[in-house]
Design a protein around this motif. Sequence first.
Motif, mmCIF file in Angstrom:
data_model
loop_
_atom_site.group_PDB
_atom_site.id
_atom_site.type_symbol
_atom_site.label_atom_id
_atom_site.label_comp_id
_atom_site.label_asym_id
_atom_site.label_seq_id
_atom_site.Cartn_x
_atom_site.Cartn_y
_atom_site.Cartn_z
ATOM 1 N N ILE A 39 72.617 15.349 90.161
ATOM 2 C CA ILE A 39 73.007 14.346 91.150
ATOM 3 C C ILE A 39 73.119 12.989 90.464
ATOM 4 C CG2 ILE A 39 71.895 15.563 93.075
ATOM 5 C CD1 ILE A 39 69.845 13.272 93.170
ATOM 6 N N ASP A 40 74.010 12.193 91.020
ATOM 7 C CA ASP A 40 74.235 10.828 90.560
ATOM 8 C C ASP A 40 74.067 9.938 91.778
ATOM 9 O OD1 ASP A 40 75.130 8.622 89.034
ATOM 10 O OD2 ASP A 40 77.201 8.953 89.688
ATOM 11 N N GLY A 41 73.200 8.913 91.716
ATOM 12 C CA GLY A 41 72.897 8.128 92.905
ATOM 13 C C GLY A 41 72.861 6.645 92.663
ATOM 14 N N LEU A 42 72.996 5.905 93.772
ATOM 15 C CA LEU A 42 72.970 4.447 93.713
ATOM 16 C C LEU A 42 72.308 3.916 94.974
ATOM 17 C CD1 LEU A 42 73.907 1.844 92.222
ATOM 18 C CD2 LEU A 42 75.978 1.936 93.649
ATOM 19 N N VAL A 43 71.299 3.072 94.785
ATOM 20 C CA VAL A 43 70.652 2.355 95.875
ATOM 21 C C VAL A 43 71.173 0.927 95.871
ATOM 22 C CG1 VAL A 43 68.461 1.468 96.796
ATOM 23 C CG2 VAL A 43 68.560 3.748 95.746
ATOM 24 N N SER A 44 71.607 0.437 97.042
ATOM 25 C CA SER A 44 72.063 -0.949 97.161
ATOM 26 C C SER A 44 71.477 -1.572 98.402
ATOM 27 C CB SER A 44 73.591 -1.011 97.197
ATOM 28 O OG SER A 44 74.113 -0.178 98.231
ATOM 29 N N LEU A 79 79.925 26.377 103.036
ATOM 30 C CA LEU A 79 80.186 24.948 102.908
ATOM 31 C C LEU A 79 79.359 24.367 101.758
ATOM 32 C CD1 LEU A 79 80.177 23.623 106.610
ATOM 33 C CD2 LEU A 79 82.163 23.988 105.126
ATOM 34 N N VAL A 80 79.957 23.443 101.034
ATOM 35 C CA VAL A 80 79.286 22.786 99.911
ATOM 36 C C VAL A 80 79.034 21.326 100.289
ATOM 37 C CG1 VAL A 80 79.454 22.147 97.478
ATOM 38 C CG2 VAL A 80 80.478 24.293 98.277
ATOM 39 N N HIS A 81 77.784 20.913 100.208
ATOM 40 C CA HIS A 81 77.413 19.522 100.477
ATOM 41 C C HIS A 81 77.770 18.711 99.229
ATOM 42 C CE1 HIS A 81 74.067 16.788 102.398
ATOM 43 N NE2 HIS A 81 75.241 16.204 102.346
ATOM 44 N N VAL A 82 78.779 17.848 99.322
ATOM 45 C CA VAL A 82 79.261 17.172 98.114
ATOM 46 C C VAL A 82 78.772 15.735 97.980
ATOM 47 C CG1 VAL A 82 81.265 18.639 97.740
ATOM 48 C CG2 VAL A 82 81.481 16.686 99.276
ATOM 49 N N THR A 83 78.613 15.012 99.085
ATOM 50 C CA THR A 83 78.073 13.654 99.012
ATOM 51 C C THR A 83 77.199 13.385 100.228
ATOM 52 O OG1 THR A 83 79.897 12.550 100.192
ATOM 53 C CG2 THR A 83 80.132 12.782 97.798
ATOM 54 N N ASN A 84 76.308 12.408 100.082
ATOM 55 C CA ASN A 84 75.487 11.969 101.208
ATOM 56 C C ASN A 84 75.205 10.482 101.065
ATOM 57 O OD1 ASN A 84 72.394 11.400 102.127
ATOM 58 N ND2 ASN A 84 73.418 12.753 103.577
ATOM 59 N N ARG A 85 75.395 9.760 102.156
ATOM 60 C CA ARG A 85 75.091 8.326 102.186
ATOM 61 C C ARG A 85 74.127 8.065 103.336
ATOM 62 N NH1 ARG A 85 77.197 3.248 100.746
ATOM 63 N NH2 ARG A 85 76.921 1.606 102.304
ATOM 64 N N THR A 104 79.126 14.631 103.590
ATOM 65 C CA THR A 104 80.460 15.194 103.427
ATOM 66 C C THR A 104 80.326 16.628 102.933
ATOM 67 O OG1 THR A 104 81.436 13.042 102.947
ATOM 68 C CG2 THR A 104 82.688 14.974 102.269
ATOM 69 N N TYR A 105 80.974 17.550 103.667
ATOM 70 C CA TYR A 105 80.935 18.965 103.344
ATOM 71 C C TYR A 105 82.331 19.446 102.967
ATOM 72 C CZ TYR A 105 76.333 18.997 105.579
ATOM 73 O OH TYR A 105 75.020 18.739 105.916
ATOM 74 N N LEU A 106 82.383 20.349 101.985
ATOM 75 C CA LEU A 106 83.642 20.886 101.474
ATOM 76 C C LEU A 106 83.654 22.395 101.642
ATOM 77 C CD1 LEU A 106 86.283 20.784 99.699
ATOM 78 C CD2 LEU A 106 84.756 20.911 97.704
ATOM 79 N N ARG A 107 84.760 22.898 102.150
ATOM 80 C CA ARG A 107 85.007 24.337 102.162
ATOM 81 C C ARG A 107 86.020 24.628 101.073
ATOM 82 N NH1 ARG A 107 82.901 29.327 103.632
ATOM 83 N NH2 ARG A 107 84.602 30.843 103.614
ATOM 84 N N ASP A 136 73.469 6.191 98.127
ATOM 85 C CA ASP A 136 74.574 7.141 98.008
ATOM 86 C C ASP A 136 74.275 8.131 96.896
ATOM 87 O OD1 ASP A 136 77.167 5.988 99.589
ATOM 88 O OD2 ASP A 136 75.923 4.346 98.836
ATOM 89 N N VAL A 137 74.543 9.408 97.141
ATOM 90 C CA VAL A 137 74.452 10.390 96.066
ATOM 91 C C VAL A 137 75.688 11.275 96.089
ATOM 92 C CG1 VAL A 137 71.921 10.465 96.018
ATOM 93 C CG2 VAL A 137 73.189 12.128 97.386
ATOM 94 N N THR A 138 76.071 11.696 94.902
ATOM 95 C CA THR A 138 77.075 12.737 94.728
ATOM 96 C C THR A 138 76.355 13.940 94.138
ATOM 97 O OG1 THR A 138 78.818 11.114 94.326
ATOM 98 C CG2 THR A 138 79.240 13.365 93.609
ATOM 99 N N PHE A 139 76.512 15.083 94.818
ATOM 100 C CA PHE A 139 75.890 16.308 94.341
ATOM 101 C C PHE A 139 76.851 16.972 93.357
ATOM 102 C CE2 PHE A 139 74.261 15.727 98.734
ATOM 103 C CZ PHE A 139 72.939 15.488 98.409
ATOM 104 N N LYS A 140 76.404 17.133 92.143
ATOM 105 C CA LYS A 140 77.240 17.686 91.078
ATOM 106 C C LYS A 140 76.955 19.173 90.925
ATOM 107 C CE LYS A 140 79.125 13.689 89.822
ATOM 108 N NZ LYS A 140 80.580 13.431 89.834
ATOM 109 N N GLN A 141 76.198 19.541 89.897
ATOM 110 C CA GLN A 141 75.868 20.938 89.668
ATOM 111 C C GLN A 141 74.515 21.267 90.309
ATOM 112 O OE1 GLN A 141 77.890 23.184 88.171
ATOM 113 N NE2 GLN A 141 79.411 21.534 88.102
#
Length: 284
Positions: free
Chosen positions: A274-279, A95-101, A151-154, A239-244
């Motif tokens: 990773i690309d992230g945003l704090v709100s 499984l690949v961890h793709v995003t986390n909020r 969010t996990y991706l197979r 929120d973060v999106t895990f890239k490479q």
Amino acid sequence: MVAVVELSSGPGTGAAYARAVLGLLPGTRRGAALPDMEMVQRGVVVDRSHLAVYDRVCGFRLSDTLPATYPHVLAFPLAMRLMTAPDFPLPLIGLVHVTNRITVRRPLSADTPLDLSVRVADLRDHPRGRQFDAIATASVDGEEVWRGVSTYLRISGPAAAKGDRPAEPAALPGGAVWRVPARVGSDYAAVSGDRNPIHTSRLGARLFGFPRPIAHGMWTKARSLAALEGRLPEAYSVDVTFKQPVLLPARVTFTAARTGAGWQFAVRSNRLHIDGLVSEAAHS
């Protein structure tokens, strides 16, 4: 109706990883749907020595206030228990961890026992396979004070064509250089319980196509929040999106810039990690 399973103590992760390995054997039968179940552990007391080690590994100052990412570690064994059940529709390993909020509704003190819960939801198709959400919460006296959605991706389909990939955000100016030692993989595995061999073993990493072990995405997120310590509101979402992945050891650059209601941040080397945003979030 959701079945609630209450645990009197943490289930640990060692046995879960053993079940995950067995789940890769040929002939393993899996369910078609996510389990309609919620794992609950009440009155979880923070071990201050464990918190101190976590703070050290992730770069936080020692404090009685929990880092936003720390409840994720507390709830992780419950998530593992769900995701390694024999009828879980997707194998855990791979499984690949793709995003986390993460949403922090108010500061959390190490003195306050937490009621933790984890469930999984929304199994859905993705251009490269199938994905789902693992939803963890922490509550105090019946009030939700923290929530994490991973969010996990197979991956089962071919890699997206280059032209189909979303454009990367523009690089932020300036930045701080981090030298990330190889031991970060094993150090974070020990404190988080996430002992996936892609983070701790060169052989394990190679089995999944990486030349060297990779840093945990949640370590990279935690290290980013540690770099913003003292500048975050009391209640916020991040929120973060895990890239490479970050190949260990590494030299990366952390950049951050204020937005209208928080911070935009990223971790890069020659590619975006990773690309992230704090709100800001409203208090409960």
